[in-house]
Design a protein around this motif. Structure first.
Motif, short mmCIF file in Angstrom:
data_model
loop_
_atom_site.label_atom_id
_atom_site.label_comp_id
_atom_site.label_asym_id
_atom_site.label_seq_id
_atom_site.Cartn_x
_atom_site.Cartn_y
_atom_site.Cartn_z
N VAL A 84 29.13 44.32 68.15
CA VAL A 84 28.44 43.64 69.26
C VAL A 84 27.65 44.66 70.09
CG1 VAL A 84 28.72 42.25 71.36
CG2 VAL A 84 30.12 41.75 69.37
N ILE A 85 28.22 45.85 70.29
CA ILE A 85 27.50 46.91 71.01
C ILE A 85 26.23 47.29 70.25
CG2 ILE A 85 27.55 49.35 71.70
CD1 ILE A 85 29.17 47.85 73.61
N ILE A 86 26.34 47.43 68.95
CA ILE A 86 25.16 47.76 68.13
C ILE A 86 24.11 46.67 68.26
CG2 ILE A 86 24.33 48.03 65.74
CD1 ILE A 86 27.11 49.33 65.14
N LYS A 87 24.56 45.41 68.23
CA LYS A 87 23.64 44.28 68.31
C LYS A 87 22.92 44.23 69.66
CE LYS A 87 23.47 39.34 67.21
NZ LYS A 87 24.26 38.16 66.79
N ILE A 88 23.66 44.41 70.74
CA ILE A 88 23.05 44.35 72.07
C ILE A 88 22.09 45.52 72.27
CG2 ILE A 88 24.82 45.60 73.40
CD1 ILE A 88 24.54 43.59 75.62
N GLY A 89 22.42 46.68 71.69
CA GLY A 89 21.53 47.83 71.76
C GLY A 89 20.22 47.57 71.04
N ASN A 90 20.30 46.94 69.88
CA ASN A 90 19.09 46.61 69.11
C ASN A 90 18.22 45.59 69.85
OD1 ASN A 90 19.77 48.34 67.03
ND2 ASN A 90 20.81 46.76 65.83
N LEU A 91 18.87 44.62 70.52
CA LEU A 91 18.12 43.62 71.28
C LEU A 91 17.39 44.26 72.46
CD1 LEU A 91 20.67 40.65 71.33
CD2 LEU A 91 18.44 40.66 70.21
N ALA A 92 18.04 45.22 73.11
CA ALA A 92 17.39 45.92 74.23
C ALA A 92 16.18 46.71 73.73
CB ALA A 92 18.38 46.84 74.92
N GLU A 93 16.31 47.27 72.54
CA GLU A 93 15.19 48.01 71.92
C GLU A 93 14.01 47.06 71.68
OE1 GLU A 93 14.38 50.15 67.67
OE2 GLU A 93 16.38 50.40 68.53
N ILE A 94 14.30 45.86 71.17
CA ILE A 94 13.25 44.86 70.93
C ILE A 94 12.60 44.46 72.26
CG2 ILE A 94 12.86 42.45 70.24
CD1 ILE A 94 15.14 42.89 68.14
N GLN A 95 13.42 44.24 73.26
CA GLN A 95 12.91 43.82 74.57
C GLN A 95 12.00 44.88 75.17
OE1 GLN A 95 16.03 42.52 77.24
NE2 GLN A 95 14.83 40.73 77.71
N PHE A 96 12.40 46.14 75.01
CA PHE A 96 11.56 47.21 75.55
C PHE A 96 10.23 47.29 74.80
CE2 PHE A 96 9.95 51.56 75.69
CZ PHE A 96 9.77 51.68 77.07
N SER A 97 10.27 47.09 73.49
CA SER A 97 9.03 47.09 72.70
C SER A 97 8.06 46.04 73.21
CB SER A 97 9.34 46.83 71.21
OG SER A 97 10.09 47.88 70.67
N GLU A 98 8.59 44.88 73.60
CA GLU A 98 7.74 43.82 74.16
C GLU A 98 7.17 44.23 75.52
OE1 GLU A 98 6.92 40.65 72.63
OE2 GLU A 98 7.54 42.03 71.05
N SER A 99 7.95 44.97 76.30
CA SER A 99 7.45 45.41 77.60
C SER A 99 6.31 46.41 77.44
CB SER A 99 8.58 46.02 78.44
OG SER A 99 8.94 47.30 77.98
N VAL A 100 6.39 47.24 76.40
CA VAL A 100 5.31 48.19 76.13
C VAL A 100 4.04 47.44 75.73
CG1 VAL A 100 4.52 50.09 74.64
CG2 VAL A 100 6.88 50.06 75.48
N LYS A 101 4.20 46.39 74.92
CA LYS A 101 3.05 45.55 74.54
C LYS A 101 2.38 44.96 75.79
CE LYS A 101 4.63 43.92 70.00
NZ LYS A 101 5.05 42.70 69.26
N ALA A 102 3.20 44.44 76.69
CA ALA A 102 2.66 43.85 77.93
C ALA A 102 1.92 44.89 78.75
CB ALA A 102 3.79 43.22 78.74
N LEU A 103 2.47 46.08 78.80
CA LEU A 103 1.86 47.17 79.57
C LEU A 103 0.51 47.55 78.98
CD1 LEU A 103 2.36 49.12 81.92
CD2 LEU A 103 3.44 50.68 80.30
N LEU A 104 0.42 47.50 77.66
CA LEU A 104 -0.82 47.88 76.97
C LEU A 104 -1.73 46.67 76.72
CD1 LEU A 104 0.65 50.43 74.40
CD2 LEU A 104 -0.21 50.86 76.71
N SER A 105 -1.43 45.55 77.40
CA SER A 105 -2.23 44.32 77.31
C SER A 105 -2.27 43.70 75.92
CB SER A 105 -3.67 44.58 77.79
OG SER A 105 -3.67 45.03 79.11
N GLU A 106 -1.19 43.90 75.18
CA GLU A 106 -1.07 43.25 73.87
C GLU A 106 -0.31 41.94 74.04
OE1 GLU A 106 0.70 45.99 71.13
OE2 GLU A 106 -0.70 47.60 71.65
N PRO A 107 -0.57 40.93 73.19
CA PRO A 107 0.11 39.63 73.34
C PRO A 107 1.62 39.73 73.08
CG PRO A 107 -1.16 39.70 71.30
CD PRO A 107 -1.52 40.93 72.07
#
Length: 224
Positions: free
Chosen positions: A15-38
């Motif tokens: 579960v720790i591994i899973k939640i860590g991977n989800l946070a990684e995905i969420q951060f990737s989306e935040s970088v997209k938003a910052l760089l004006s990507e959809p």
């Protein structure tokens, strides 16, 4: 055949591994938003909900183990560290969401992001998240040390960018609103990096039964 206790410990690890991977995905989306990507708003909300549910699940597993078992020292360290790590990961997810919301308020962010190489910093923060997840998975001391080194580089680079942005805002009044919001985003990136460092410290405690702050760890590796 594994015991119920061993099954619960393995479940906790997964579960720790899973939640860590989800946070990684969420951060990737935040970088997209910052760089004006959809970005996918609905998927982002689902990820946020999954992180919240897994955080609760981790607490439930830990409480169940404490209630029904008497873990030995090494298992006890793992359980205690897992509870703390879960909290740190949830905060990383929350900060990623805050970056997405804040990015919408940075109108002329593209010019500022390019000028101050913010995208490079965001990539370094993504790298420290990946490295942090790896440190929990492998429990390798070298990987833990790499997290600390990355954090120092991120904090230094972020400070330099913030100083540059403040100077830019003094010169150009039109840059004040976007610049201020971008400074807040940079502070969020710093905090995410620091949460990663905290996780690495908990992993170090889990493995070595010692609480060590990253500054001391870096001094130790430098001396060697």
């Amino acid at each position: 055949m594994p015991t119920h206790f061993e099954i619960e410990l393995e479940k906790l690890k997964n579960v720790i591994i899973k939640i860590g991977n989800l946070a990684e995905i969420q951060f990737s989306e935040s970088v997209k938003a910052l760089l004006s990507e959809p970005i996918e708003g609905k998927e982002l909300k689902k990820t946020e909900n999954k992180i919240d549910k897994l955080d609760v699940k981790i607490d439930e597993i830990c409480q169940s183990i404490f209630a029904l078992q008497q873990p030995v020292a090494s298992d006890l360290r793992f359980i205690m560290a897992s509870m703390q790590i879960s909290n740190e990961i949830e905060r990383i997810g929350d900060l990623a969401i805050s970056i997405i919301k804040r990015a919408k308020s940075i109108k002329d962010k593209h010019d500022l992001i390019v000028k101050f190489e913010v995208a490079d910093l965001a990539r370094e923060v993504k790298q420290i998240i990946i490295k942090t997840n790896e440190s929990f998975l492998t429990r390798d001391e070298k990987t833990i040390g790499e997290v600390f080194v990355l954090n120092s580089a991120i904090q230094k680079k972020s400070d330099e960018i913030i100083h540059g942005l403040i100077a830019e805002m003094k010169l150009r009044s039109k840059a004040v609103v976007s610049g201020t919001n971008l400074v807040i985003v940079l502070k969020h990136l710093e905090r995410i990096s620091q949460h990663c460092t905290n996780i690495a410290e908990y992993v170090h405690f889990m493995v070595n039964a010692k609480i060590i702050k990253h500054e001391k760890f870096e001094n130790k590796t430098t001396d060697n």
